[in-house]
Design an enzyme around this catalytic site. Structure first.
Site, PDB file in Angstrom:
ATOM      1  N   GLU A 266      30.934  -2.615  32.904  1.00  0.00           N
ATOM      2  CA  GLU A 266      32.015  -2.253  33.838  1.00  0.00           C
ATOM      3  C   GLU A 266      32.876  -3.454  34.195  1.00  0.00           C
ATOM      4  O   GLU A 266      34.104  -3.339  34.254  1.00  0.00           O
ATOM      5  CB  GLU A 266      31.442  -1.625  35.119  1.00  0.00           C
ATOM      6  CG  GLU A 266      30.739  -0.296  34.916  1.00  0.00           C
ATOM      7  CD  GLU A 266      31.667   0.883  34.619  1.00  0.00           C
ATOM      8  OE1 GLU A 266      32.885   0.698  34.609  1.00  0.00           O
ATOM      9  OE2 GLU A 266      31.136   1.989  34.377  1.00  0.00           O
ATOM     10  N   ARG A 270      36.820  -3.527  33.175  1.00  0.00           N
ATOM     11  CA  ARG A 270      37.771  -3.464  34.298  1.00  0.00           C
ATOM     12  C   ARG A 270      38.311  -4.838  34.659  1.00  0.00           C
ATOM     13  O   ARG A 270      39.520  -5.005  34.836  1.00  0.00           O
ATOM     14  CB  ARG A 270      37.103  -2.849  35.531  1.00  0.00           C
ATOM     15  CG  ARG A 270      36.584  -1.444  35.269  1.00  0.00           C
ATOM     16  CD  ARG A 270      36.122  -0.774  36.543  1.00  0.00           C
ATOM     17  NE  ARG A 270      35.251   0.350  36.251  1.00  0.00           N
ATOM     18  CZ  ARG A 270      35.167   1.456  36.974  1.00  0.00           C
ATOM     19  NH1 ARG A 270      35.905   1.593  38.035  1.00  0.00           N
ATOM     20  NH2 ARG A 270      34.331   2.422  36.658  1.00  0.00           N
ATOM     21  N   ASP A 399      30.339   7.123  24.050  1.00  0.00           N
ATOM     22  CA  ASP A 399      31.801   7.199  23.857  1.00  0.00           C
ATOM     23  C   ASP A 399      32.528   5.945  23.373  1.00  0.00           C
ATOM     24  O   ASP A 399      33.011   5.862  22.238  1.00  0.00           O
ATOM     25  CB  ASP A 399      32.480   7.745  25.128  1.00  0.00           C
ATOM     26  CG  ASP A 399      32.020   7.075  26.431  1.00  0.00           C
ATOM     27  OD1 ASP A 399      31.287   6.080  26.368  1.00  0.00           O
ATOM     28  OD2 ASP A 399      32.404   7.550  27.515  1.00  0.00           O
ATOM     29  N   GLU A 532      40.368  10.924  30.982  1.00  0.00           N
ATOM     30  CA  GLU A 532      40.218  11.144  29.529  1.00  0.00           C
ATOM     31  C   GLU A 532      41.107  12.242  28.951  1.00  0.00           C
ATOM     32  O   GLU A 532      41.619  12.108  27.830  1.00  0.00           O
ATOM     33  CB  GLU A 532      38.749  11.445  29.186  1.00  0.00           C
ATOM     34  CG  GLU A 532      37.796  10.261  29.369  1.00  0.00           C
ATOM     35  CD  GLU A 532      37.440   9.959  30.819  1.00  0.00           C
ATOM     36  OE1 GLU A 532      37.665  10.844  31.684  1.00  0.00           O
ATOM     37  OE2 GLU A 532      36.946   8.851  31.101  1.00  0.00           O
TER      38      GLU A 532
HETATM   39  C1  DMJ Z   1      36.444   4.448  32.727  1.00  0.00           C
HETATM   40  O1  DMJ Z   1      35.899   3.410  33.470  1.00  0.00           O
HETATM   41  C2  DMJ Z   1      36.483   4.116  31.282  1.00  0.00           C
HETATM   42  O2  DMJ Z   1      37.383   4.935  30.654  1.00  0.00           O
HETATM   43  C3  DMJ Z   1      35.156   4.229  30.616  1.00  0.00           C
HETATM   44  O3  DMJ Z   1      35.217   4.026  29.231  1.00  0.00           O
HETATM   45  C4  DMJ Z   1      34.516   5.553  30.866  1.00  0.00           C
HETATM   46  N1  DMJ Z   1      34.905   6.220  32.026  1.00  0.00           N
HETATM   47  C5  DMJ Z   1      35.711   5.707  33.051  1.00  0.00           C
HETATM   48  C6  DMJ Z   1      36.686   6.750  33.563  1.00  0.00           C
HETATM   49  O4  DMJ Z   1      36.260   8.041  33.504  1.00  0.00           O
END
Ligand code: DMJ
Length: 640
Positions: A266, A270, A399, A532
């Site tokens: 994260e 971010r 994902d 998404e």
């Molecule tokens: C985000 O922090 C990013 O897109 C991450 O890859 C997965 N999900 C959250 C938002 O839903």
């Protein structure tokens, strides 16, 4: 779930002290550890001795020697008790005597406090587990190596900054589209201004309670996650005062030397992603410096037997561990597999190959592993290098691993063929085993669990529509097929929105008999401002210019405005099937980083952040394509 004895989760337990001959593979580390232990014991014994001596031996501190030659204030000291002369030692008399007594007392207290502190520290060290001490030793070593390297380093040749095309503009010609874009910008202002008022410096905002909010992914410190995540959206929207405000906070307050345990994934997507993009857009050095400072703090997470990083790391101690819920102490595919873009840029900008090497090591290790049915399981144990449970998902836990394979190729100006091949192979296996059509004709991506396909698709998996479209060009002669597949996923995800009361999608939805694209369990009915589906609309819009994607995006924007907007910002909702939903009272940082950015881009011209120059990280932070072949750099960042 079994928990091996030395898992980091059991980090508080003290393993038996091993002073005998090494009996397991980490014998070198064990020997060093034992030595350290013995040293600590000797140190604490020594401190105790000094402490005792200081208090229980005759008080010699009163016999302080002064060699000033001032006979009027210094007279030979006579021990009052024994009446014996103490030659050479003088006691201070006169008006200064009291002052000197006080000084002595002060000195004695200080020595006592120092001793107590040292004793406490030694005790604390002895309480620590083997893993913690090992990680600390490794961190110390890395620090020394790093310092030596920094000293040795010659100034870097200037880094050719990639061609930064389309960092502003994108003004639509159509009046209606222009108004829609303005509306999205106003929504961004509302989200930002309220965070500015009620949550400034906190990680996120509680828009109903009107105060700061945080979750465990950011640790226990106020790192201003929303500020860092939102910067580039502010920039491309032309909100430059707000951008500068955020920059000022970062300059003055953002400090990663905190005793806080954060999620490596994260903070990478971010913070490092957000800071790198802010640097590329604005050219302000502070963002690059902060990104590198944070990256250095994440490096100890890679100190595992396999080099697969821990999920969490303490920014101060460097101690890492995995989530308690992850299969048998495993690291998560979507977490350790979503570092590549940012780490390659870090090596590029610093000239230090360490980041590049870390992520390439992960890739090499994955390439060597056997994959059941060609699928990558979501869990991998960083100690043994073995897969955990055989679960595969294109949604949560899997994902962005697939996303980053494709984007590694795109970001390398399509020269990283290894990444492209891994992506193509993975997608083929996914299509074969996970992608199905429902009775009603909706294409969905299910989840593979121990040889069984669960017909459930998460909101997170909806990003794959955009990924298939983005990867179509360059696929093995199947460009048309993948663009079509992307469009089908977009349609399914739109249905998941359209079949709710609020026209906002649930967290996950089923395909089971008569149930199609609808959440069944109460716990899956929430919408937390996720991006998404809108992300997929935007990619499909860029590649097809089919107006339906703008229309669907606008429906989502109106629904967010109507059901999620409150006076203190925007909130997630707990049940998208209820026309009077309850709020979850969280304004997620990704709402500003991603959801609003993708909406804004959907109503902008293609000249804003063109996709042949920019690659978006998984948190929607665009990073420039590195056309290293055209620069003075030779090959990849590792050999700069
Ligand atoms: C985000 O922090 C990013 O897109 C991450 O890859 C997965 N999900 C959250 C938002 O839903």
């Amino acid at each position: 779930m079994t928990t091996p004895a030395l898992l980091p989760l059991s980090g508080r337990r003290i393993p038996p002290l091993n002073l005998g001959p090494p009996s397991f593979p980490h014998h070198r580390a064990t020997l060093r550890l034992s030595e350290k232990f013995i040293l600590l014991l000797i140190l604490s014994a020594f401190i105790t001795l000094c402490f005792g001596a200081f208090f229980f031996l005759p008080d010699s501190s009163k016999h302080k020697r002064f060699d000033l030659g001032l006979e009027d204030v210094l007279i030979p000291h006579v021990d009052a008790n024994k009446g014996a002369k103490n030659p050479g030692a003088f006691l201070i008399h006169g008006p200064d005597e009291h002052r000197h007594r006080e000084e002595e007392e002060h000195l004695r207290n200080k020595i006592r406090a120092d001793h107590e502190k040292a004793l406490e520290e030694a005790k604390e060290k002895l309480k620590k587990s083997r893993e913690e001490i090992q990680a600390e030793i490794q961190t110390e070593k890395n620090k020394v190596v790093q310092e030596m390297k920094t000293k040795e380093k010659k100034p870097l040749p200037p880094v050719p900054i990639p061609n930064l095309l389309g960092i502003s503009g994108g003004d639509p010609e159509d009046n209606d589209i222009k108004k829609k874009r303005e509306k999205i910008k106003e929504m961004m202002k509302h989200a930002w201004d309220n965070y500015r008022i009620y949550g400034w410096g906190h990680n996120e905002l509680r828009p109903i309670a009107k105060k700061g909010h945080s979750t465990n992914i950011f640790g226990n410190s106020q790192l201003g996650a929303t500020i860092v995540d939102a910067l580039d959206t502010l920039y491309i929207m032309g909100l430059h005062d707000e951008f500068r405000d955020g920059q000022k906070w970062i300059e003055d307050n953002l400090d990663f030397s905190v005793n806080s345990e954060v999620s490596v994934f994260e903070v990478n997507i971010r913070f490092i992603g957000g800071l790198l993009t802010a640097y590329y857009l604005s050219g302000e050095e502070v963002f690059k410096i902060k990104a590198v400072q944070l990256a250095e703090k994440l490096l100890p997470a890679f100190n595992t037997p396999t080099g697969i990083p821990w999920a969490m790391v303490n920014l101060k101690s460097g101690v890492g561990r995995n989530w308690g819920w992850a299969s048998a102490g495993s690291s998560i595919l979507a977490e350790f597999g979503t570092l590549h873009m940012e780490f390659v840029h870090l090596s590029y900008l610093t000239g230090d190959p360490v980041y590049y090497k870390k992520v390439m090591h992960i890739r090499k290790l994955l390439q060597k592993m056997e994959r059941p049915n060609g699928l990558y399981p979501n869990y991998l144990n960083p100690r043994t290098g073995r897969w955990g449970q055989y679960h595969t998902s294109v949604g949560g836990l899997g994902d962005s691993f697939y996303e980053y394979l494709l984007k590694a190729w795109l970001m390398s100006d399509k020269t990283d063929h290894e990444a492209r091949k891994m992506y193509d192979d993975a997608i083929e296996a996914i299509e074969k085993h996970l992608i199905k059509k429902s009775r009603g004709g909706l294409t969905f991506i299910g989840e593979w669990k121990n040889g069984h396909l669960e017909k459930k698709m998460g909101h997170l998996a909806c990003f794959a529509g955009g990924m298939f479209a983005l990867g179509a060009d360059g696929s093995r002669d199947k460009a048309g097929h993948y663009l079509e597949l992307g469009a089908e996923i977009a349609r399914t995800c739109h249905e998941s929105y359209d079949r709710t009361a609020l026209k906002l999608g649930p967290e996950s939805f089923k395909f089971d008999g008569a149930v199609e694209a609808v959440a069944v369990r109460q716990a899956e009915k929430y919408y937390i401002l996720r991006p998404e589906v809108i992300e997929t609309y935007w990619y499909l819009w860029r590649f097809t210019h089919d107006p339906r994607y703008r229309q669907w995006g606008w429906e989502a924007a109106l629904a967010i405005e109507k059901y999620c907007r409150v006076s203190g910002g925007f909130s997630g909702v707990k049940d998208v099937y209820s026309s009077t939903p309850a709020y979850d009272d969280v304004q997620q940082s990704f709402f500003l980083a991603e959801t609003l950015k993708y909406l804004y881009l959907l109503f902008s011209g293609d000249d804003l952040l063109p996709l042949d120059h920019w690659v978006f990280n998984t948190e929607a932070h665009p990073l420039p394509v590195l056309r290293l072949a055209n620069t003075t750099l030779s090959g990849n960042p590792a050999v700069r």
